[in-house]
Scaffold this motif. Structure first.
Motif, PDB file in Angstrom:
ATOM      1  N   SER A 281      10.628  -2.329 -15.935  1.00  0.00           N
ATOM      2  CA  SER A 281      10.119  -2.495 -14.577  1.00  0.00           C
ATOM      3  C   SER A 281       8.637  -2.163 -14.494  1.00  0.00           C
ATOM      4  O   SER A 281       7.849  -2.907 -13.886  1.00  0.00           O
ATOM      5  N   LYS A 282       8.241  -1.061 -15.129  1.00  0.00           N
ATOM      6  CA  LYS A 282       6.827  -0.662 -15.099  1.00  0.00           C
ATOM      7  C   LYS A 282       5.979  -1.633 -15.924  1.00  0.00           C
ATOM      8  O   LYS A 282       4.841  -1.936 -15.555  1.00  0.00           O
ATOM      9  N   PHE A 283       6.522  -2.127 -17.025  1.00  0.00           N
ATOM     10  CA  PHE A 283       5.806  -3.100 -17.854  1.00  0.00           C
ATOM     11  C   PHE A 283       5.522  -4.363 -17.040  1.00  0.00           C
ATOM     12  O   PHE A 283       4.406  -4.896 -17.070  1.00  0.00           O
ATOM     13  N   LYS A 284       6.508  -4.825 -16.288  1.00  0.00           N
ATOM     14  CA  LYS A 284       6.322  -6.012 -15.458  1.00  0.00           C
ATOM     15  C   LYS A 284       5.330  -5.741 -14.333  1.00  0.00           C
ATOM     16  O   LYS A 284       4.552  -6.619 -13.952  1.00  0.00           O
ATOM     17  N   GLN A 285       5.339  -4.516 -13.793  1.00  0.00           N
ATOM     18  CA  GLN A 285       4.390  -4.179 -12.734  1.00  0.00           C
ATOM     19  C   GLN A 285       2.959  -4.164 -13.271  1.00  0.00           C
ATOM     20  O   GLN A 285       2.029  -4.602 -12.589  1.00  0.00           O
ATOM     21  N   ILE A 286       2.790  -3.665 -14.497  1.00  0.00           N
ATOM     22  CA  ILE A 286       1.473  -3.699 -15.140  1.00  0.00           C
ATOM     23  C   ILE A 286       0.995  -5.153 -15.259  1.00  0.00           C
ATOM     24  O   ILE A 286      -0.134  -5.488 -14.887  1.00  0.00           O
ATOM     25  N   LEU A 287       1.863  -6.009 -15.780  1.00  0.00           N
ATOM     26  CA  LEU A 287       1.532  -7.424 -15.947  1.00  0.00           C
ATOM     27  C   LEU A 287       1.208  -8.088 -14.612  1.00  0.00           C
ATOM     28  O   LEU A 287       0.231  -8.829 -14.484  1.00  0.00           O
ATOM     29  N   TYR A 288       2.061  -7.810 -13.616  1.00  0.00           N
ATOM     30  CA  TYR A 288       1.873  -8.437 -12.301  1.00  0.00           C
ATOM     31  C   TYR A 288       0.546  -7.999 -11.675  1.00  0.00           C
ATOM     32  O   TYR A 288      -0.203  -8.836 -11.157  1.00  0.00           O
ATOM     33  N   ASN A 289       0.258  -6.692 -11.714  1.00  0.00           N
ATOM     34  CA  ASN A 289      -0.987  -6.204 -11.119  1.00  0.00           C
ATOM     35  C   ASN A 289      -2.210  -6.860 -11.753  1.00  0.00           C
ATOM     36  O   ASN A 289      -3.150  -7.279 -11.069  1.00  0.00           O
TER      37      ASN A 289
ATOM     38  N   SER B   7      -5.609   1.336 -10.862  1.00  0.00           N
ATOM     39  CA  SER B   7      -5.338   2.753 -11.132  1.00  0.00           C
ATOM     40  C   SER B   7      -3.905   2.939 -11.616  1.00  0.00           C
ATOM     41  O   SER B   7      -3.651   3.675 -12.579  1.00  0.00           O
ATOM     42  N   LEU B   8      -2.965   2.238 -10.979  1.00  0.00           N
ATOM     43  CA  LEU B   8      -1.562   2.330 -11.389  1.00  0.00           C
ATOM     44  C   LEU B   8      -1.352   1.696 -12.767  1.00  0.00           C
ATOM     45  O   LEU B   8      -0.551   2.187 -13.555  1.00  0.00           O
ATOM     46  N   VAL B   9      -2.051   0.610 -13.038  1.00  0.00           N
ATOM     47  CA  VAL B   9      -1.969  -0.016 -14.357  1.00  0.00           C
ATOM     48  C   VAL B   9      -2.315   1.008 -15.435  1.00  0.00           C
ATOM     49  O   VAL B   9      -1.581   1.192 -16.413  1.00  0.00           O
ATOM     50  N   LYS B  10      -3.442   1.678 -15.271  1.00  0.00           N
ATOM     51  CA  LYS B  10      -3.897   2.649 -16.256  1.00  0.00           C
ATOM     52  C   LYS B  10      -2.895   3.804 -16.415  1.00  0.00           C
ATOM     53  O   LYS B  10      -2.564   4.217 -17.529  1.00  0.00           O
ATOM     54  N   LYS B  11      -2.400   4.302 -15.302  1.00  0.00           N
ATOM     55  CA  LYS B  11      -1.480   5.444 -15.357  1.00  0.00           C
ATOM     56  C   LYS B  11      -0.134   5.049 -15.963  1.00  0.00           C
ATOM     57  O   LYS B  11       0.449   5.809 -16.742  1.00  0.00           O
ATOM     58  N   PHE B  12       0.376   3.853 -15.630  1.00  0.00           N
ATOM     59  CA  PHE B  12       1.638   3.394 -16.216  1.00  0.00           C
ATOM     60  C   PHE B  12       1.495   3.180 -17.722  1.00  0.00           C
ATOM     61  O   PHE B  12       2.401   3.518 -18.496  1.00  0.00           O
TER      62      PHE B  12
ATOM     63  N   LEU C  50       0.829  -1.206   0.000  1.00  0.00           N
ATOM     64  CA  LEU C  50       0.000   0.000   0.000  1.00  0.00           C
ATOM     65  C   LEU C  50       0.863   1.256   0.000  1.00  0.00           C
ATOM     66  O   LEU C  50       0.614   2.203  -0.762  1.00  0.00           O
ATOM     67  N   ILE C  51       1.899   1.269   0.840  1.00  0.00           N
ATOM     68  CA  ILE C  51       2.801   2.420   0.913  1.00  0.00           C
ATOM     69  C   ILE C  51       3.477   2.665  -0.432  1.00  0.00           C
ATOM     70  O   ILE C  51       3.529   3.799  -0.924  1.00  0.00           O
ATOM     71  N   ASN C  52       3.991   1.596  -1.042  1.00  0.00           N
ATOM     72  CA  ASN C  52       4.677   1.735  -2.335  1.00  0.00           C
ATOM     73  C   ASN C  52       3.724   2.211  -3.425  1.00  0.00           C
ATOM     74  O   ASN C  52       4.092   3.039  -4.271  1.00  0.00           O
ATOM     75  N   ASP C  53       2.480   1.699  -3.401  1.00  0.00           N
ATOM     76  CA  ASP C  53       1.493   2.129  -4.395  1.00  0.00           C
ATOM     77  C   ASP C  53       1.147   3.605  -4.231  1.00  0.00           C
ATOM     78  O   ASP C  53       1.022   4.341  -5.212  1.00  0.00           O
ATOM     79  N   ILE C  54       0.995   4.040  -2.987  1.00  0.00           N
ATOM     80  CA  ILE C  54       0.680   5.446  -2.733  1.00  0.00           C
ATOM     81  C   ILE C  54       1.822   6.343  -3.181  1.00  0.00           C
ATOM     82  O   ILE C  54       1.606   7.415  -3.768  1.00  0.00           O
ATOM     83  N   LEU C  55       3.062   5.912  -2.928  1.00  0.00           N
ATOM     84  CA  LEU C  55       4.223   6.697  -3.363  1.00  0.00           C
ATOM     85  C   LEU C  55       4.276   6.805  -4.887  1.00  0.00           C
ATOM     86  O   LEU C  55       4.548   7.883  -5.434  1.00  0.00           O
ATOM     87  N   ASP C  56       4.015   5.680  -5.571  1.00  0.00           N
ATOM     88  CA  ASP C  56       3.996   5.710  -7.040  1.00  0.00           C
ATOM     89  C   ASP C  56       2.901   6.642  -7.546  1.00  0.00           C
ATOM     90  O   ASP C  56       3.116   7.432  -8.466  1.00  0.00           O
ATOM     91  N   LEU C  57       1.718   6.533  -6.935  1.00  0.00           N
ATOM     92  CA  LEU C  57       0.597   7.364  -7.370  1.00  0.00           C
ATOM     93  C   LEU C  57       0.890   8.844  -7.149  1.00  0.00           C
ATOM     94  O   LEU C  57       0.589   9.681  -8.009  1.00  0.00           O
ATOM     95  N   SER C  58       1.500   9.182  -6.007  1.00  0.00           N
ATOM     96  CA  SER C  58       1.806  10.588  -5.721  1.00  0.00           C
ATOM     97  C   SER C  58       2.849  11.138  -6.685  1.00  0.00           C
ATOM     98  O   SER C  58       2.776  12.302  -7.090  1.00  0.00           O
ATOM     99  N   LYS C  59       3.811  10.294  -7.086  1.00  0.00           N
ATOM    100  CA  LYS C  59       4.810  10.729  -8.069  1.00  0.00           C
ATOM    101  C   LYS C  59       4.162  11.029  -9.414  1.00  0.00           C
ATOM    102  O   LYS C  59       4.501  12.007 -10.071  1.00  0.00           O
ATOM    103  N   ILE C  60       3.237  10.163  -9.813  1.00  0.00           N
ATOM    104  CA  ILE C  60       2.553  10.359 -11.087  1.00  0.00           C
ATOM    105  C   ILE C  60       1.716  11.629 -11.053  1.00  0.00           C
ATOM    106  O   ILE C  60       1.762  12.453 -11.971  1.00  0.00           O
ATOM    107  N   GLU C  61       0.950  11.804  -9.974  1.00  0.00           N
ATOM    108  CA  GLU C  61       0.063  12.959  -9.871  1.00  0.00           C
ATOM    109  C   GLU C  61       0.837  14.267  -9.814  1.00  0.00           C
ATOM    110  O   GLU C  61       0.355  15.310 -10.262  1.00  0.00           O
TER     111      GLU C  61
END
Length: 218
Positions: free
Chosen positions: A102-110, A178-183, A40-51
Motif C-alpha cells: 500500500s505504501k509502495f503504491k502511494q509513493i508511486l502515485y504521489n 514529504s510523505l514519499v521521502k518518509k515512506f 490533506l486530512i489523510n496526509d496530515i494523519l499519515d505525517l503525524s503517525k510517522i512523526e
C-alpha cells in the motif's frame, strides 16, 4: 467529508434530477474541494503517525509490475485530460519486492501524479523500474516545468511548495513529496531528484528487495 463528497457525486450523476450548467459547475467545485481537503486530512494523519513513531509497515511479497499497473489505471485518466504520453517500463515482470504494498503504491502515485500535474499538455511522463544489486530502483521522469536548483533542498519539507509564479497555479498540499521521502526511508531506502528548468524532472527512489518487518521508532 466522505458524506459531502458522496452526495456531491450523486448530484453530478444526476441521480436526483437533471442539472443546469451553473448547478453542475458549482457542485463540481464542492466535490473537487472536498476531495482536496480529504487528501490533506489523510496526509496530515499519515505525517503525524510517522512523526510520533506510530506508523507501522505491513510487509508482504508482491510483484512490482502489479503495483505499477494499479497506479497506471489511476493516473491514466489524469494524463489523458492533458494529452500527456504516459509510459510504464520494467526490465522484468517477475521482479518481486518485500515491502508494504500500500505504501509502495502511494509513493508511486504521489510521484506520478506530481509529474502529470507539473507537465504541460502534450508532454510525457515515464515510470521505469529495475533491480539494481539488492534494491528495486524506480525513476519517474517528466518533461515538465522543472525545479530551480536553489529550491531542490526544500522539496521534501512538509507543507513546502515551489515559490514561483507558475507553480502557484498548481493545486497541492505540500505534503506529497514529504510523505514519499518518509515512506521510502521507513523501508530503509533513499530518494533523490534531478531537475532542470523547462526540461523536466527525474525523481528516483531505491527500496531493498528484502527487508524484515519493523515498526518506525524514530
Amino acid at each position: 467529508m466522505n458524506a459531502v463528497i458522496g452526495y456531491a457525486d450523486l448530484l453530478l450523476d444526476e441521480t436526483f434530477g437533471e442539472l443546469n450548467f451553473k448547478q453542475r459547475k458549482s457542485i463540481e467545485h464542492i466535490s473537487n474541494g472536498g476531495k482536496h481537503l480529504l487528501d490533506l486530512i489523510n496526509d496530515i494523519l499519515d505525517l503525524s503517525k510517522i512523526e510520533s513513531g506510530k506508523m507501522e509497515l505491513h510487509y508482504d511479497e508482491f510483484f512490482v509490475h502489479e503495483a505499477l499497473r494499479n497506479v497506471e489505471h489511476i493516473i491514466s485518466p489524469l494524463a489523458k485530460k492533458k494529452n500527456i504520453r504516459l509510459e510504464f517500463s520494467m526490465e522484468c515482470d517477475a521482479l518481486t519486492l518485500h515491502a508494504d504494498k500500500s505504501k509502495f503504491k502511494q509513493i508511486l502515485y504521489n510521484l506520478a501524479s506530481n509529474a502529470v500535474k507539473f507537465t504541460p499538455e502534450k508532454g510525457s511522463v515515464k515510470i521505469e523500474a529495475r533491480k539494481t544489486d539488492h534494491v528495486v530502483e524506480v525513476d519517474v521522469i517528466d518533461s515538465g516545468i522543472g525545479i530551480p536548483e536553489e529550491q531542490l533542498k526544500n522539496l521534501f519539507i512538509p507543507f513546502n511548495q515551489l515559490d514561483s509564479t507558475d507553480s502557484r497555479t498548481y493545486e497541492g498540499t505540500g505534503l506529497g513529496l514529504s510523505l514519499v521521502k518518509k515512506f521510502v526511508e521507513l523501508h530503509g531506502g533513499t530518494v533523490s531528484v534531478k531537475s532542470e528548468i523547462g526540461k523536466g524532472s527525474t525523481f528516483s527512489f531505491w527500496i531493498p528487495v528484502q527487508r524484515t518487518y519493523q515498526k518506525n521508532r524514530e
